[in-house]
Design a protein around this motif. Structure first.
Motif, PDB file in Angstrom:
ATOM      1  N   GLY A   9       0.814  -1.208   0.000  1.00  0.00           N
ATOM      2  CA  GLY A   9       0.000   0.000   0.000  1.00  0.00           C
ATOM      3  C   GLY A   9       0.846   1.255   0.000  1.00  0.00           C
ATOM      4  O   GLY A   9       0.627   2.175  -0.796  1.00  0.00           O
ATOM      5  N   ASN A 719      -8.223  19.836  -9.309  1.00  0.00           N
ATOM      6  CA  ASN A 719      -8.814  18.672  -8.664  1.00  0.00           C
ATOM      7  C   ASN A 719      -8.817  18.792  -7.149  1.00  0.00           C
ATOM      8  O   ASN A 719      -9.729  18.308  -6.492  1.00  0.00           O
ATOM      9  CB  ASN A 719      -8.078  17.400  -9.071  1.00  0.00           C
ATOM     10  N   GLU A 723     -11.984  18.491  -4.817  1.00  0.00           N
ATOM     11  CA  GLU A 723     -12.058  17.500  -3.745  1.00  0.00           C
ATOM     12  C   GLU A 723     -12.400  18.174  -2.411  1.00  0.00           C
ATOM     13  O   GLU A 723     -13.229  17.682  -1.649  1.00  0.00           O
ATOM     14  CB  GLU A 723     -10.706  16.774  -3.670  1.00  0.00           C
TER      15      GLU A 723
ATOM     16  N   THR B 314      -3.631  -1.637  -2.381  1.00  0.00           N
ATOM     17  CA  THR B 314      -3.758  -0.276  -1.862  1.00  0.00           C
ATOM     18  C   THR B 314      -5.119  -0.074  -1.205  1.00  0.00           C
ATOM     19  O   THR B 314      -5.223   0.511  -0.132  1.00  0.00           O
ATOM     20  CB  THR B 314      -3.597   0.740  -3.009  1.00  0.00           C
ATOM     21  N   LEU B 318      -5.757   0.909   2.586  1.00  0.00           N
ATOM     22  CA  LEU B 318      -6.463   2.133   2.964  1.00  0.00           C
ATOM     23  C   LEU B 318      -7.684   1.829   3.819  1.00  0.00           C
ATOM     24  O   LEU B 318      -7.989   2.512   4.779  1.00  0.00           O
ATOM     25  CB  LEU B 318      -6.894   2.893   1.708  1.00  0.00           C
ATOM     26  N   ARG B 329      -6.221  10.775   4.643  1.00  0.00           N
ATOM     27  CA  ARG B 329      -7.023  11.744   3.898  1.00  0.00           C
ATOM     28  C   ARG B 329      -6.202  12.360   2.759  1.00  0.00           C
ATOM     29  O   ARG B 329      -6.689  12.522   1.650  1.00  0.00           O
ATOM     30  CB  ARG B 329      -7.551  12.841   4.834  1.00  0.00           C
ATOM     31  N   VAL B 331      -3.748  10.932   1.285  1.00  0.00           N
ATOM     32  CA  VAL B 331      -3.568   9.894   0.271  1.00  0.00           C
ATOM     33  C   VAL B 331      -4.810   9.794  -0.603  1.00  0.00           C
ATOM     34  O   VAL B 331      -4.717   9.669  -1.813  1.00  0.00           O
ATOM     35  CB  VAL B 331      -3.261   8.545   0.952  1.00  0.00           C
ATOM     36  N   ILE B 333      -6.907  12.179  -1.291  1.00  0.00           N
ATOM     37  CA  ILE B 333      -6.891  13.325  -2.206  1.00  0.00           C
ATOM     38  C   ILE B 333      -5.904  13.050  -3.333  1.00  0.00           C
ATOM     39  O   ILE B 333      -6.171  13.304  -4.499  1.00  0.00           O
ATOM     40  CB  ILE B 333      -6.524  14.622  -1.445  1.00  0.00           C
ATOM     41  N   ASN B 336      -7.445  10.648  -5.797  1.00  0.00           N
ATOM     42  CA  ASN B 336      -8.441  11.330  -6.612  1.00  0.00           C
ATOM     43  C   ASN B 336      -7.776  12.239  -7.624  1.00  0.00           C
ATOM     44  O   ASN B 336      -8.240  12.383  -8.741  1.00  0.00           O
ATOM     45  CB  ASN B 336      -9.377  12.148  -5.723  1.00  0.00           C
ATOM     46  N   ASN B 337      -6.680  12.852  -7.201  1.00  0.00           N
ATOM     47  CA  ASN B 337      -5.937  13.717  -8.082  1.00  0.00           C
ATOM     48  C   ASN B 337      -5.342  12.941  -9.226  1.00  0.00           C
ATOM     49  O   ASN B 337      -5.349  13.375 -10.368  1.00  0.00           O
ATOM     50  CB  ASN B 337      -4.801  14.381  -7.320  1.00  0.00           C
ATOM     51  N   LEU B 338      -4.822  11.784  -8.879  1.00  0.00           N
ATOM     52  CA  LEU B 338      -4.194  10.940  -9.889  1.00  0.00           C
ATOM     53  C   LEU B 338      -5.207  10.610 -10.976  1.00  0.00           C
ATOM     54  O   LEU B 338      -4.885  10.549 -12.153  1.00  0.00           O
ATOM     55  CB  LEU B 338      -3.686   9.662  -9.227  1.00  0.00           C
TER      56      LEU B 338
END
Lengths: 736, 544
Positions: A9, A719, A723, B314, B318, B329, B331, B333, B336-338
């Motif tokens: 992870g 983004n 968010e 992952t 998470l 949090r 991570v 973001i 989501n950004n990725l």
């Protein structure tokens, strides 16, 4: 097993960060200064040398003595060896002036009786047992009589690299004949005879003395032998241009203040620009450019470099880029034309005699008055890079003014790379703007209608349909936009404009007419929540009406006079009235196609946001007697606005980074304007076009990575805002 | 107050016209998507549907024969002009494939029954009237003689057999040249890295043997080529010229104006089948897209193999391990950004990191000899491995988000039940949580595949090719060639539509490929959603 998961992870998260770090790290070398990795001082012990030359690998520099003798210094591991070579000069040739020509690796010698000789050094590398050794076989390649008598005081030489086999040469010399200095020019051509042998024959001989006022002190022919400069002791430069086999006067100019003489001048790589040094230490660059179409190119000042402490007397231009070395009394500096900045500077403890720059731009050689050779191993892979290169207005050579330009030069050394990010950023914003202008109204209206007014049963059909739209690969949208829509729209602009105007009017009129109808008919004709079905044929019909009226509209409004006749033509009309050009592949087309990609995103997310507004709020509003429209506008939309805004942001992020549609439908010319009827090049399309061809590690390569980083950061900011808004919305609903 | 009275009271009708305005948005959206999809499907199917061949006789007596692809109305200073765009084929003879015919100049329109359309191996199509069949030996057989039809049929069958034989030889030759390449590498090793004169001698001998074999094969192929060209079909084209076409060059032949409706349907199906199964020819403008389908498939499968473990691990981390806090949090973001990072940026990363950094390193360490011997990088250039890893990075957020959602949907009771039975945390996840979450995870993977199959921009930087008939998976060791460049449907569209020498003639192929790609993406997407629905129902009843 637990730790495997944990490590995995964390690794993935690191990988995500790694992308950002990697791309950023590829850009860092652009901001690094020039580096010196080695510095050697070699005592040559010879007599006073008057010229200095160097091979491609900087292993076998050559010193030219006053008599034209060549001394090669073998620099390598261990002892330095000297090999002296007698010049293959004719009897009685006494050199009076000697110059080294870096682009030909030749020595140019002028004699005391009006002759000029060229001696090619003929460097070559040999491999034996994996070790490279450099050899030189000097050979006289030409002997030209430029004047019947007189001492040659300065000489220059140019050669045109012509593929057709006819190669032109120019020899220019200043000849001191009994106290008056004459400017003698000789043009030559190489010709093949019937047996295929090439011989160099004089083609023209000229005396330009009469065209010059003042005492000529310096002559310089451009590398391509099309331009000739003569500087006088009074500080004036005369510019002649080659036409056929003779030179014609074009321009004279005084680069510095009166009384400030020219201490040195010379062409830079590419033969488009010159650098000039004044006695006072001022250093400027002039370039050839046209101020108006049809006029001949003239020299004009484009750059002012930092001043030198003492007048520069020696100049060595790089043969690889637009850099050069300027050397004064005992200071020297490497400078670059594009940025007009000093890349590196050094001082030595003796006056500088000669300077040279290796062909790979990786060694700086200086011969001082004590006959010592100073050699710096110079590392400067990105001499043209600076903040201004990417973000500032730069006066590039050959251009009439300072501009933002992206034109990478296609790998040629002689073309100045123009790497401004501004046209690309503007192009990106332009494409995004037009896409959002098209997509936002449609997507938001559709979302409001679907979530608030559309019947539930149909909502379940409409949403997946719009989601299919989201999954369409953008290459397909690009193909349709570039090859089908662009040619189709080209002839229908007036009809489309008409449609855009008529559509909202028709909708309002239609709705108003309908709401005035008797309720009985309303309910039987179109039950609430199904208005959209009635409008489908209306929209289609309206399109055909508008398209059919288009040509008449064009004739009525968008006409121009051609030979006294009225011709309806939107494109010409646009050009004549607004001076905007119309490209077939343009921003409006891109906006439309990109809208396709963006509409479903904005629609789905904002529809979710609207649908998730707690029903208690809208029920309360309806119960208080508000109409469904009032409830939607006053209650639901304000509550969902952060979610809608977040949807807009995500749509914006998608539009900013979209590649294929822009690549295929925008024409890809890097322009800096906002005209919807012209194309552009976006950051993303630029990457797709240029990166496959960019040499790895070069300035262009790193500039493209900078483009990628900008894109990354743009979408990152957009983004993150989206968010954060979404999280804000979530918290808000917790309390409602 | 009755409903009707309430409805007409005025207050509830306020803003009603504006409701209509909002419905315009949806109407336009729906019209756009429906018209786009139907346009592509009509055009795409139309590519395979055999069109009638029309013959126009013009005022000046010239005849133009071809398929009418389009009728356009253009405005000229003299008024509207109606013209037809004809596909006249015979590019070699005419120099171009299309011709415009102004209807004002047409004096006669015919549909000659004896016109044939021949699909060619070396170029696109020929359209003309058969004159005669000229065999290698013997008298020519005139087209109007009784024997023509049957002879021509047997000739075509013979030629097909010959072509197959030639293909087989070429296959063997390809294998030989692969072997020779390997010998070259071994030879380099024997000469330079680990000098071994004995091996060197053996390899040289082996190579000579292979060269001999190869030249023999070459001679055989040439012999076959001669046979393929021996018999020719003589066609009369529109302007009266007679053209001799080698019979072996004709890979498809029919009389378009003699086909009935069922015949046309059959041709359509056959054409589509060839499109799916054949290699492209004539600089990709004709033939099939099999290598592109295969390349897209292999790349997508490799991508999902890479993305699934990473995404799932992952998500498990998470959801099940990480403690909720600022880090997690952030991570989220980041992930989501990725998902919002432009795809081309991933391509840039793939090129800079995978190819230039990692690939170059791999080449240095493992393939130094090979690179030196063949002077070509192995992993230091674009290939299917780097392409799928790049796309895996691109789609990892899709899988993470879907898997996290699926994990979150597993009821607490299930976990607690497992834990109460004495299972460890990992055992619980492995045997209870993951099976329950599998449908959601699978959906994520399928959606990621749909995204990956349609993505083109990053692939252009990391290994997609215009033409690569060597497939990334083959019967030769090591079977999966990770360093192989590959073709891709999406890139095929871009390349054909924008970089081919004759864009106009390539457009049908672009439409067909577009239709195929849309079908794949839509099927994958809706398939993912369907599987999720079905499995969800199954688990809903099967769980507690």
């Amino acid at each position: 097993m637990d730790w495997v998961i944990k490590v995995g992870g964390i690794l993935v998260i690191l990988a995500v960060l790694g992308i950002l770090v990697f791309i950023a790290s590829e850009i860092i070398p652009l901001v690094k200064k020039a580096r010196i990795s080695d510095y050697q001082v070699i005592s040559t012990g010879g007599e006073s040398a008057v010229a200095l030359g160097v091979d491609e690998w900087s292993e076998l520099p050559v010193l030219v003595g006053e008599d034209g003798s060549l001394t090669f210094l073998r620099i390598g591991e261990g002892e330095m060896q000297q090999e002296t070579c007698e010049p293959s000069l004719p009897e009685g040739f006494k050199p009076t002036t000697i110059r080294y020509l870096p682009f030909l690796q030749s020595i140019l010698l002028g004699s005391d009786d009006g002759q000029v000789a060229t001696v090619a050094l003929n460097y070559r590398s040999e491999f034996a047992d994996g070790v490279r050794t450099i050899h030189a076989d000097p050979e006289r390649t030409g002997l030209h009589r430029v004047a019947d008598a007189g001492r040659v005081v300065d000489v220059s030489y140019g050669k045109e690299g012509n593929e057709t086999g006819k190669i032109g040469f120019t020899v220019a010399a200043l000849v001191d004949h009994e106290g008056t200095v004459q400017v003698k020019v000789m043009t030559l051509r190489s010709k093949k005879d019937l047996l295929g042998r090439t011989s160099i024959k004089p083609a023209g001989q000229q005396d330009l003395t009469a065209e010059i006022t003042g005492t000529p002190v310096r002559v310089d022919v451009s590398q391509d032998n099309f331009k000739l400069l003569v500087a006088t002791a009074e500080g004036t430069v005369f510019f002649f241009s080659r036409e056929g086999d003779s030179f014609k006067f074009v321009q004279q100019f005084q680069p510095f203040a009166p009384g400030d003489a020219i201490s040195e001048l010379g062409f830079l790589n590419g033969s488009k620009s010159i650098v000039l040094f004044a006695e006072s230490g001022i250093n400027e660059a002039y370039s050839l450019y046209r101020t108006r179409e049809g006029q001949p190119s003239r020299f004009g000042r484009i750059k002012t470099f930092p001043k030198l402490a003492q007048a520069a007397t020696r100049l060595a231009a790089s043969t690889r880029n637009k850099g050069f070395i300027a050397a004064g009394q005992n200071e020297l500096s490497v400078r670059h034309l594009t940025t007009a900045k000093i890349r590196w500077a050094a001082q030595i403890d003796a006056p500088i005699r000669e300077v040279a720059l290796s062909g790979k731009f990786d060694r700086v050689l200086v011969l001082d008055a004590k006959q010592r050779l100073h050699m710096w191993t110079y590392y400067d892979p990105h001499p043209e890079a600076s903040w201004k290169t990417f973000w500032g207005k730069i006066w590039y050579e050959g251009k009439p003014k300072a501009e933002y330009v992206w034109q990478s030069g296609g790998g040629s050394d002689t073309i100045e790379p123009k790497l401004s990010m501004i046209p690309l950023v503007v192009g990106t914003l332009k494409a995004t703007l037009w896409a959002m202008l098209f997509a936002v109204p449609i997507a938001l209206l559709a979302a409001i209608y679907t979530s608030r007014f559309l019947h539930q049963r149909w909502r379940r059909v409409v949403k997946p349909t719009m989601e299919i739209m989201a999954s369409l690969p953008s290459v397909i949208l690009g193909f349709i936009a570039g090859l089908v829509l662009a040619p189709m729209v080209e002839n229908r602009v007036p009809g489309i404009l008409l449609f855009l105007v008529l559509l909202p009017i028709a909708a309002v009129v239609f709705g108003w007419l309908f709401s005035t109808l008797n309720t009985k008919y309303q309910i039987t004709l179109v039950p609430e929540g199904r208005e959209f079905f009635l409008l489908l044929p209306v929209v289609v019909l309206l399109w055909f009406v508008a398209d059919g009226l288009g040509p008449s509209l064009e004739e009525a409004l968008f006409w121009v006079e051609v030979d006294g006749q009225r011709v309806a033509d939107f494109k010409t009309w646009l050009w004549q009235t607004t001076h905007l050009t119309y490209d077939q592949r343009n921003a409006a087309i891109v906006g439309f196609a990109m809208g396709f990609a963006v509409i479903p995103i904005i629609f789905t997310l904002s529809e979710d946001a609207l649908a998730n507004v707690p029903p208690t709020l809208s029920s309360a509003s309806l119960a208080l007697g508000a109409s469904r429209w009032q409830t939607a506008v006053r209650v639901v939309i304000p509550t969902a606005s952060p979610g809608i805004f977040s949807a807009l942001m995500i749509g914006l992020g998608r539009a900013v980074g979209e590649t294929m549609i822009v690549l295929m439908a925008a024409g890809n010319t890097p322009l800096t304007n906002w005209n919807p009827f012209q194309g552009m090049r976006t950051l993303s399309a630029n990457l797709a076009v240029e990166l496959p061809e960019a040499p790895q590690g070069g300035t262009l390569y790193r500039a493209l990575f900078m483009g990628a980083l900008i894109l990354f950061l743009m979408t990152f900011v957009i983004n993150t805002i989206a968010e954060l808004l979404r999280q804000h919305l979530r918290n808000k609903y917790k309390t409602v | 107050m009755s409903v009707r009275d309430y409805m007409s009271s005025g207050t509830t009708r306020k803003g009603e016209p504006l409701v209509w305005v909002t419905s315009v948005g949806l109407a336009i959206g729906i019209i756009l998507i429906v018209s786009l999809l139907s346009w592509i499907f009509v055009q795409g199917i139309g590519v395979f549907y055999p069109k009638e061949v029309v013959q126009y006789t013009l005022e000046d007596g010239t005849r133009v024969v071809g398929e009418r692809w389009e009728i356009r109305h253009t405005r000229t200073p003299q008024g509207m002009r109606k013209e037809a765009r004809l596909y006249i084929a015979n590019r070699h003879e005419n120099g171009h494939s299309f011709r415009f015919v102004d209807f004002a100049e047409v004096t006669a329109t015919d549909y000659p029954r004896d016109v044939c359309k021949a699909e060619r191996q070396s170029e696109a199509f020929s359209i003309g009237t058969p004159v005669s069949l000229i065999p290698a030996e013997g008298e020519p057989i005139a087209a109007d003689s009784a024997a023509f039809a049957s002879t021509w049929k047997t000739v075509q069958q013979d030629m097909a057999a010959l072509r197959e034989e030639k293909q087989a030889r070429l296959g063997v030759q390809g294998k030989l040249s692969n072997k020779q390449r390997e010998i070259k590498i071994d030879l380099y090793r024997a000469r330079n890295s680990t000098p071994d004169p004995a091996a060197e001698e053996r390899l040289v001998k082996q190579n000579d043997g292979l060269s001999e074999e190869s030249s023999q094969l070459k001679a055989e192929v040439e012999e076959l080529d001669a046979q393929l060209a021996a018999t020719t079909l003589r066609l009369r084209i529109a302007d009266g010229r007679e053209v001799d076409i080698p019979a072996g060059d004709i890979i498809g032949f029919y009389y378009p104006n003699q086909l009935g409706f069922t015949g046309r349907l059959g041709r359509t199906a056959l054409g589509f089948w060839h499109f799916l199964t054949r290699n492209p020819r004539n600089s990709n403008q004709n033939g099939g897209v099999f290598p592109a389908i295969f390349g897209t498939f292999v790349m997508t499968v490799l991508m999902s193999l890479a993305v699934t473990p990473f995404g799932v691990v992952t998500a498990i981390y998470l959801r099940e391990y990480a403690r909720d806090g600022l880090l997690v949090r952030t991570v989220r973001i980041a992930i989501n950004n990725l998902a919002g990072v432009p795809s081309i940026v991933f391509g840039v990363f793939g090129l800079g990191f995978f190819i230039w950094t990692l690939g170059a390193q791999i080449d240095d360490v493992f393939f130094a000899d090979q690179v030196a011997a063949t002077n070509q990088p192995v992993f230091g250039t674009g290939g299917v491995l780097w392409a799928s890893l790049t796309l895996a990075l691109l789609t990892v957020p899709v899988v993470i988000v879907a898997s996290e959602e699926a994990l979150a949907a597993v009821p607490r009771g299930m976990r607690e039940g497992a834990l109460a039975c004495g299972a460890s945390k990992w055992q619980t996840i492995q045997s209870v949580v993951l099976p329950a979450a599998a449908p959601g995870i699978l959906t994520g993977v399928i959606l990621a595949m749909a995204r990956g199959a349609g993505e083109v921009a990053p692939l252009m930087l990391v290994g997609v090719m215009k033409i690569a008939t060597d497939l990334p998976v083959s019967t030769e060791f090591p079977f999966v060639h990770l360093d192989q460049k590959f073709m891709h449907l999406g890139f095929h569209i871009y390349d054909l539509g924008f970089q081919s020498p004759d864009v106009e003639a390539a457009i049908p192929m672009v439409y067909a490929t577009t239709m195929l790609l849309i079908a794949i993406v839509v099927v994958l997407n809706s398939g993912g959603i369907l599987i999720r629905e079905r499995l969800r129902r199954k688990y809903a009843t099967g769980a507690f």
